[in-house]
Design a protein around this motif. Structure first.
Motif, short mmCIF file in Angstrom:
data_model
loop_
_atom_site.label_atom_id
_atom_site.label_comp_id
_atom_site.label_asym_id
_atom_site.label_seq_id
_atom_site.Cartn_x
_atom_site.Cartn_y
_atom_site.Cartn_z
N ILE A 48 0.86 -1.29 0.03
CA ILE A 48 0.10 0.15 -0.06
C ILE A 48 1.00 1.10 0.12
CG2 ILE A 48 -1.81 -0.95 1.25
CD1 ILE A 48 -0.92 0.27 3.65
N ILE A 49 0.25 2.25 -0.35
CA ILE A 49 1.08 3.64 -0.53
C ILE A 49 0.58 4.57 0.53
CG2 ILE A 49 2.01 5.52 -2.10
CD1 ILE A 49 1.10 3.51 -4.11
N GLU A 50 1.59 5.12 1.10
CA GLU A 50 1.33 6.28 2.15
C GLU A 50 1.82 7.72 1.44
OE1 GLU A 50 2.63 8.05 6.52
OE2 GLU A 50 3.59 6.26 5.73
N VAL A 51 0.87 8.50 1.34
CA VAL A 51 1.26 9.69 0.58
C VAL A 51 1.16 10.85 1.69
CG1 VAL A 51 0.60 11.36 -1.22
CG2 VAL A 51 0.03 9.00 -1.33
N HIS A 97 -1.78 10.13 4.50
CA HIS A 97 -2.80 9.51 3.87
C HIS A 97 -2.47 8.27 3.25
CE1 HIS A 97 -6.71 8.80 1.71
NE2 HIS A 97 -5.98 8.57 0.59
N SER A 117 -3.33 4.92 1.13
CA SER A 117 -4.21 4.36 0.04
C SER A 117 -5.14 3.52 0.42
CB SER A 117 -3.39 3.86 -1.27
OG SER A 117 -2.72 2.84 -0.80
N GLN A 118 -6.38 3.37 -0.52
CA GLN A 118 -7.45 2.49 -0.14
C GLN A 118 -7.20 1.25 -0.97
OE1 GLN A 118 -11.25 4.40 -0.29
NE2 GLN A 118 -10.81 5.82 1.26
N GLU A 119 -6.14 1.39 -1.95
CA GLU A 119 -5.92 0.34 -2.98
C GLU A 119 -4.57 -0.49 -2.57
OE1 GLU A 119 -7.87 1.82 -6.96
OE2 GLU A 119 -5.73 2.36 -6.64
N ALA A 146 3.41 -1.30 -7.27
CA ALA A 146 3.13 -0.04 -6.37
C ALA A 146 4.20 1.08 -6.84
CB ALA A 146 3.42 -0.33 -4.91
N ARG A 163 2.74 9.25 -11.24
CA ARG A 163 2.02 10.43 -10.85
C ARG A 163 2.58 11.59 -11.50
NH1 ARG A 163 -2.26 9.50 -8.39
NH2 ARG A 163 -1.90 11.30 -7.22
N TYR A 213 6.19 9.80 -0.93
CA TYR A 213 5.37 8.31 -1.15
C TYR A 213 6.18 7.19 -0.37
CZ TYR A 213 3.01 10.94 -4.82
OH TYR A 213 2.34 11.93 -5.54
N LYS A 242 -3.47 -4.74 -8.70
CA LYS A 242 -4.10 -4.23 -7.66
C LYS A 242 -5.18 -5.18 -7.11
CE LYS A 242 -4.48 0.45 -9.40
NZ LYS A 242 -5.31 1.82 -9.86
#
Length: 78
Positions: A5-8, A15, A17-19, A27, A34, A53, A76
Motif C-alpha cells: 500500500i502507499i502512504e502519501v 494519507h 491509499s485505499q488500494e 506499487a 504520478r 510517497y 491491484k
C-alpha cells in the motif's frame, strides 16, 4: 502473502491509499506515473517537490483459510 500500500505525505499530513498492489513493482509503477514526477530515493520511498510517497509492505494472513482477494490486470488488490 504480502500486498503493498502507499502512504502519501503532503504538508506533514499522511494519507494511506485505499488500494493495494500484489507486487512492489506495481506499487512503484503507480508512484512513477504520478503527475508530480516523484524520484526514487529507495525502493520503498519516493519524493517530489510536493509529496513524499512511502510503500508499506503488509502481510495478509488467512488467505489459505478462505480469504478471497480480487486482483485486477494491473496488479491491484480489489
Amino acid at each position: 502473502m504480502y500486498i503493498y500500500i502507499i502512504e502519501v505525505i503532503k504538508n506533514g499530513l499522511s494519507h494511506i491509499s485505499q488500494e493495494g498492489y500484489i507486487s512492489l513493482k506495481a506499487a512503484q509503477d503507480f508512484i512513477r506515473g504520478r503527475g508530480d514526477k516523484p524520484q526514487e530515493v529507495t525502493e520503498f520511498w519516493f519524493e517530489s517537490d510536493t509529496h513524499t510517497y512511502k510503500i508499506r509492505e503488509i502481510h495478509i494472513s488467512g488467505v489459505n483459510r478462505g480469504g478471497v482477494f480480487k486482483i485486477n490486470n494491473q496488479g491491484k488488490v480489489e
